[in-house]
Design a protein around this motif. Structure first.
Motif, PDB file in Angstrom:
ATOM      1  N   TYR A 180       0.748  -1.091  -0.028  1.00 40.58           N
ATOM      2  CA  TYR A 180       0.119   0.038   0.170  1.00 40.58           C
ATOM      3  C   TYR A 180       0.766   1.236   0.096  1.00 40.58           C
ATOM      4  O   TYR A 180       1.890   1.303   0.898  1.00 40.58           O
ATOM      5  CB  TYR A 180      -0.920  -0.026   1.020  1.00 40.58           C
ATOM      6  CG  TYR A 180      -1.513   1.217   1.428  1.00 40.58           C
ATOM      7  CD1 TYR A 180      -2.829   1.643   0.557  1.00 40.58           C
ATOM      8  CD2 TYR A 180      -1.395   2.141   2.320  1.00 40.58           C
ATOM      9  CE1 TYR A 180      -3.358   2.939   0.651  1.00 40.58           C
ATOM     10  CE2 TYR A 180      -2.183   3.316   2.752  1.00 40.58           C
ATOM     11  CZ  TYR A 180      -3.043   3.583   1.785  1.00 40.58           C
ATOM     12  OH  TYR A 180      -4.069   4.647   1.838  1.00 40.58           O
ATOM     13  N   SER A 181       0.559   2.111  -0.857  1.00 38.13           N
ATOM     14  CA  SER A 181       1.243   3.644  -0.882  1.00 38.13           C
ATOM     15  C   SER A 181       0.392   4.425  -0.647  1.00 38.13           C
ATOM     16  O   SER A 181      -0.901   4.631  -1.117  1.00 38.13           O
ATOM     17  CB  SER A 181       1.741   3.633  -2.493  1.00 38.13           C
ATOM     18  OG  SER A 181       2.413   4.883  -2.599  1.00 38.13           O
ATOM     19  N   TYR A 182       0.488   5.461   0.286  1.00 39.53           N
ATOM     20  CA  TYR A 182      -0.332   6.438   0.710  1.00 39.53           C
ATOM     21  C   TYR A 182       0.153   7.672   0.108  1.00 39.53           C
ATOM     22  O   TYR A 182       1.577   8.165   0.568  1.00 39.53           O
ATOM     23  CB  TYR A 182      -0.219   6.671   2.278  1.00 39.53           C
ATOM     24  CG  TYR A 182      -1.169   7.849   2.636  1.00 39.53           C
ATOM     25  CD1 TYR A 182      -2.467   8.209   2.197  1.00 39.53           C
ATOM     26  CD2 TYR A 182      -0.668   8.884   3.558  1.00 39.53           C
ATOM     27  CE1 TYR A 182      -3.221   9.225   2.861  1.00 39.53           C
ATOM     28  CE2 TYR A 182      -1.262  10.170   3.825  1.00 39.53           C
ATOM     29  CZ  TYR A 182      -2.584  10.133   3.461  1.00 39.53           C
ATOM     30  OH  TYR A 182      -3.453  11.252   3.710  1.00 39.53           O
ATOM     31  N   ALA A 239      -4.708   3.397   7.256  1.00 36.61           N
ATOM     32  CA  ALA A 239      -4.488   1.885   7.008  1.00 36.61           C
ATOM     33  C   ALA A 239      -4.264   1.250   8.124  1.00 36.61           C
ATOM     34  O   ALA A 239      -3.757   1.714   9.161  1.00 36.61           O
ATOM     35  CB  ALA A 239      -3.462   1.669   5.790  1.00 36.61           C
ATOM     36  N   SER A 299      -7.460  -0.235   3.672  1.00 36.07           N
ATOM     37  CA  SER A 299      -6.704   1.028   3.273  1.00 36.07           C
ATOM     38  C   SER A 299      -7.700   1.838   2.473  1.00 36.07           C
ATOM     39  O   SER A 299      -8.382   1.217   2.191  1.00 36.07           O
ATOM     40  CB  SER A 299      -5.351   0.631   2.874  1.00 36.07           C
ATOM     41  OG  SER A 299      -5.499   0.073   1.391  1.00 36.07           O
ATOM     42  N   THR A 355      -6.568   1.830  -7.206  1.00 38.85           N
ATOM     43  CA  THR A 355      -6.037   3.126  -7.083  1.00 38.85           C
ATOM     44  C   THR A 355      -7.014   4.201  -6.783  1.00 38.85           C
ATOM     45  O   THR A 355      -8.221   3.853  -6.349  1.00 38.85           O
ATOM     46  CB  THR A 355      -5.247   3.519  -8.388  1.00 38.85           C
ATOM     47  OG1 THR A 355      -6.016   3.179  -9.326  1.00 38.85           O
ATOM     48  CG2 THR A 355      -3.896   2.354  -8.582  1.00 38.85           C
TER      49      THR A 355
END
Length: 321
Positions: free
Chosen positions: A4-6, A55, A65, A152
């Protein structure tokens, strides 16, 4: 393995928080009667303070998330059992063990939202779900209706339809490359994630971070890799190689009068250990003020609310006798 990318242009301020088991939590929404007891402990990444995660993963191996999506519209809250859109994530972490449990909780929730977000959920069995709140109810993509286990900042149906135009996914258009797209948009990030997730073979943390590198952009703030099967969470901040690791199975989830947290702006520089300490109310207020200022054009809450929100969050969790 869930990567997961915040990403946000606002700020990377926030905390890693331990959420206890057996505690009673109440919503901070005005006039709400919502409260619940936590069945599972969890570790979460929170930008808006304790009880309102971005998340997290719980002791049952459930990961959830959020991602921004301008198409989101939460239905009008139907009763007084109201939570905000981030408290809903906490409720899922506190009470859901499997994807179907989480879907049920989100479907039945009455939400008063500040922002437009949708949700990605995964559990220890490898099942995933994409949940899109709309004015007409929750759109759920799960199992065979989620052939690409990625999400996304666009609605899943729109992403899947666009992906079908590309080679390897039903179409003829050449897939974009990272070299050609240094700042990928939502569809391009989905394409990169779809390419990375086509192989269902087991992956390790290194592979998870490699997948996140493929979707990294100038607004990336946190990169998180969760292993629901082992309970390990690894994370890093952009611009460096250092990783911090948390074994959620080794954490004491006993309820404490003050939440235990680690500031993401003050991580230990020389080792991988996260040092959870009682959260300071003044520090939380400063962090919330920074976050509210960063999101002034989207959430639109005045900075003066930082202290009342912090106080409400401290009062929202009650340890059971």
């Amino acid at each position: 393995m869930i990567a997961y990318s915040y990403d946000t242009s606002a700020t990377g301020a926030g905390y890693v928080v331990i959420n206890p088991v057996g505690a009673t939590r109440a919503s901070i929404v005005d006039l709400s009667t919502a409260s619940w007891k936590s069945r599972y402990g969890s570790v979460s990444f929170n930008q808006m303070g304790p009880g309102m995660p971005t998340a997290g993963m719980n002791t049952a191996g459930l990961f959830i998330s959020l991602m921004w999506n301008d198409a989101v519209q939460f239905p009008k809250a139907a009763d007084s059992d109201i939570v905000n859109e981030l408290e809903l994530i906490q409720r899922v972490l506190d009470q859901a063990a499997m994807v179907e449990d989480a879907v049920r909780l989100v479907q039945n929730a009455s939400v008063q939202a500040w922002s437009r977000i949708h949700y990605f959920i995964g559990d220890s069995t490898g099942r995933t779900a994409a949940l899109l709140p709309t004015a007409n109810g929750l759109v759920v993509r799960v199992d065979e209706n989620m052939p690409i286990r990625a999400l996304t900042n666009s609605s899943y149906d729109d992403l899947l339809e666009a992906l079908s135009n590309y080679a390897g996914f039903g179409g003829t258009e050449p897939l974009p490359t990272r070299v050609e797209t240094p700042n990928p948009n939502s569809l391009e990030r989905f394409i990169f994630a779809a390419s990375a997730s086509r192989n269902n073979a087991p992956v390790d943390t290194r592979d998870g971070f490699a997948a996140l590198e493929a979707v990294e952009n100038p607004e990336t703030r946190w990169q998180i890799v969760g292993e629901p099967g082992t309970g390990v969470i690894a994370f890093r901040l952009p611009g460096g190689d250092q990783q911090w690791r948390i074994n959620t199975a080794e954490i004491d989830y006993s309820c404490m009068p003050t939440p235990l947290a680690q500031s993401l702006g003050n991580l230990p520089a020389s080792d991988m250990e996260v040092r959870f300490q009682p959260l300071d109310r003044d520090q939380l207020t400063e962090t919330l003020a920074e976050v509210l200022e960063g999101f002034s054009d989207t959430i639109g809450l005045p900075l003066e609310l930082a202290r009342p929100i912090a106080n409400a969050q401290f009062n929202a969790l009650v340890c059971s006798d």
